[in-house]
Every structure is written in structure tokens, then in C-alpha cells.
Design a protein around this motif. Sequence first.
Motif, PDB file in Angstrom:
ATOM      1  N   UNK A 100      11.704  -4.048  -7.553  1.00 20.09           N
ATOM      2  CA  UNK A 100      12.467  -4.798  -8.547  1.00 20.09           C
ATOM      3  C   UNK A 100      11.710  -5.892  -9.285  1.00 20.09           C
ATOM      4  N   UNK A 101      10.433  -6.120  -8.861  1.00 18.31           N
ATOM      5  CA  UNK A 101       9.680  -7.190  -9.513  1.00 18.31           C
ATOM      6  C   UNK A 101       8.386  -6.642 -10.102  1.00 18.31           C
TER       7      UNK A 101
ATOM      8  N   UNK B 119       6.602   4.526 -11.520  1.00 13.22           N
ATOM      9  CA  UNK B 119       6.864   3.086 -11.547  1.00 13.22           C
ATOM     10  C   UNK B 119       5.856   2.317 -12.403  1.00 13.22           C
ATOM     11  N   UNK B 120       4.815   3.003 -12.864  1.00  9.15           N
ATOM     12  CA  UNK B 120       3.823   2.339 -13.716  1.00  9.15           C
ATOM     13  C   UNK B 120       4.193   2.497 -15.182  1.00  9.15           C
ATOM     14  N   UNK B 121       3.849   1.513 -15.957  1.00 12.54           N
ATOM     15  CA  UNK B 121       3.887   1.660 -17.414  1.00 12.54           C
ATOM     16  C   UNK B 121       2.797   0.797 -18.013  1.00 12.54           C
TER      17      UNK B 121
ATOM     18  N   UNK C 224       0.835  -1.205   0.000  1.00 15.89           N
ATOM     19  CA  UNK C 224       0.000   0.000   0.000  1.00 15.89           C
ATOM     20  C   UNK C 224       0.871   1.257   0.000  1.00 15.89           C
ATOM     21  N   UNK C 225       1.882   1.233   0.836  1.00 17.32           N
ATOM     22  CA  UNK C 225       2.808   2.359   0.897  1.00 17.32           C
ATOM     23  C   UNK C 225       3.495   2.553  -0.456  1.00 17.32           C
ATOM     24  N   UNK C 226       3.930   1.441  -1.053  1.00 17.56           N
ATOM     25  CA  UNK C 226       4.567   1.492  -2.369  1.00 17.56           C
ATOM     26  C   UNK C 226       3.627   2.066  -3.420  1.00 17.56           C
ATOM     27  N   UNK C 227       2.357   1.638  -3.350  1.00 20.20           N
ATOM     28  CA  UNK C 227       1.368   2.118  -4.319  1.00 20.20           C
ATOM     29  C   UNK C 227       1.178   3.628  -4.214  1.00 20.20           C
ATOM     30  N   UNK C 228       1.197   4.123  -2.965  1.00 21.47           N
ATOM     31  CA  UNK C 228       1.008   5.560  -2.767  1.00 21.47           C
ATOM     32  C   UNK C 228       2.097   6.373  -3.444  1.00 21.47           C
TER      33      UNK C 228
END
Length: 277
Positions: free
Chosen positions: A67-68, A38-40, A27-31
Motif C-alpha cells: 500500500x505504500x 506492482x511496478x510502474x 525480499x519476498x515482496x520483490x520476488x
Amino acid sequence: AKEQGRNNYQFYSVEMNEKASSRLRVEHGLRQALEHQEFFLAYQPLYSLIDGRVTGCEALIRWKHEGKLMPPAEFIPLAEEVGLINGIGDWVLHEACRQGAYWREAGVGIPCIAVNVSGAQFKESLLATVTRALEKTGFPGENLVLELTETALMLDTTKTERILLTLQKMGVRVALDDFGTGYSSLAYLKRFPIDKLKIDRAFIDGLPHDSDDKAITASILDVSRHLGLETVAEGVETQEQAAYLTAHGCDVAQGYFYSYPLSPDELETVISKSNVI
Ligand code: C2E
Ligand code: CA
Ligand code: CA
Ligand code: CA
């Protein structure tokens, strides 16, 4: 036994903590993912079963987290739950339209781009988002397809109708995604201005052998034909499936048999080879 009980309890509690903390990490990463770019998007081509040409593509979000690549089936539901889907959805729409406008300008023949819209995005404000994305990028509404699930249409009939009619006026077409898996009501097809049905992979899987899958697919194709809807089969993995679908009048196919989701460059290469007139 008492000892074991306690161990069990400890085991589960550790596992639950791990689950909760990894969820929090995601969730933190998504924020931060939007900010950190980081999206494509990956683009999977759609093929006409009538003449074999590429009729368009579906934009699919990708997220490189720690990294994944994390599958969208894992982070999209979380993004919906924690209220991040609108920001992500806006980004997807803008990025797909930007890419589409670039392809048009570069003379790459990609008739339309389909974008997935989550149920949580399907509300009045979607119209403003779509309008902004089209205006900002110069991508024509006629070349945009929104893929909605049946659950998105279940809310308020009047509102749903108004949103769909406005999209129609903008030239934007609507596809019902995962058709057959949701709370399917054929009445939706009659009531709402819908252009395409995407038959869910679950039914394509068993073709051409599973008699249930055959019956379901054939009836969906039959209903669509009578209602004048375009049909798209997703998850086509074999020649036999493609042949069955062609023989039963399906219009368009998408799946690993034809192509995996691709980077924009890879898609351009596929198009330049396939759409030679
Ligand atoms: P979907 O809309 O049903 O998309 C089709 C999924 O099937 C994609 O998975 C695609 O890569 C995969 N697929 C395509 N051909 C085949 C095949 O022949 N065999 C198999 N086994 N799979 C195939 P992906 O990209 O992992 O996306 C999963 C789901 O995540 C999508 O299902 C959609 O519900 C959601 N999703 C993806 N991108 C977005 C997005 O930008 N926004 C929203 N809201 N949801 C998205
Ligand atoms: Ca889809
Ligand atoms: Ca699906
Ligand atoms: Ca089956």
C-alpha cells in the motif's frame, strides 16, 4: 548494570530480528512484484538550457509495496543483492521502450527516454535485452539513452569497451550517471564511447553559493565541453541554480525546479505546453 546489559542485549536482538524479518518481507515482496504488476515508471522531463524545450525524460521505477510507495534507493540495492535486478531491469527497459514507441506513434514529441541500468546488468547479456526491447516495441535505438554509473565501467576494460561500442552501433547513447560521486576517472571519458555526463545532485545542491560545488561543477562542464560531451545537471531545484548552470554552459537540466517525475499522462500535458514550435 548486569540487568541493564541484558536488557540492552534483548533490545538490540529484538530490533535486529525486526530488521531481518522486514528485509525478508521486502525480499519476498520483490520476488512477486513483477508477477503481480506492482511496478510502474514515472517520467521526469529534461529541459534544454539553451531553448527551454523538453529534450527527453528519465524513466524512474516506482513500486507500490503493501500500500505504500517504497523508494528505489531502498529496494534497488536489495534487488541487486538477491539477484532480482536483471528481471526488474528487463521489465524497466521493455516498459520504457513500449511507452516511448506509443508516444512516437501518438505524435507526442519526446526526443529520448533515459533508462537507468544497474551495475549488475552491465554485461554482455544487456545487449540482447536492449535488442529485444527495441525489436519488440519498435522503439528506435537512437531515442534510447542508458544511464550507467562509473562503477559499472570499472570491471573488465575490453568487455566494457565491446559492450559500449555495440550499443553505439545500435544508435543507443550512454550517459554517465551520478558523475563525480563514484570512483571518477577522467580516463574513462577518453577511453570509452560515452555521450553524456550527468552531474550528480550532490554538487548542484550547493550552487550558486558553495565554492567547492561551484569549482567542481565548473570543471566538469569545462572537461565535458572540451571532450564534446553533452552535460545534464540533475536535482536542479532553484532559479539560481538554473541560471548558474546556463551561464557555465550546461546543456540540459532536470529537477524539481522544472518538474517532478510524472505519470505518462502528466508528461504528455507538459510536453504539449512546452514544445510549441
Ligand atoms: P538517479 O538515477 O540519480 O535519479 C535521480 C533521482 O533524483 C530520482 O529519485 C529523482 O526523483 C530525484 N530527483 C529528481 N529531481 C530532483 C530534485 O530536484 N531534488 C531532489 N532532491 N531529487 C530529485 P528516485 O526516483 O527516488 O530514484 C533514486 C535512484 O534509484 C536513482 O537515482 C537510481 O539510482 C535508482 N533508480 C531509479 N529507477 C531505477 C531503475 O529503473 N533501475 C535502476 N537500476 N535504478 C533505478
Ligand atoms: Ca539516473
Ligand atoms: Ca544521482
Ligand atoms: Ca556541498
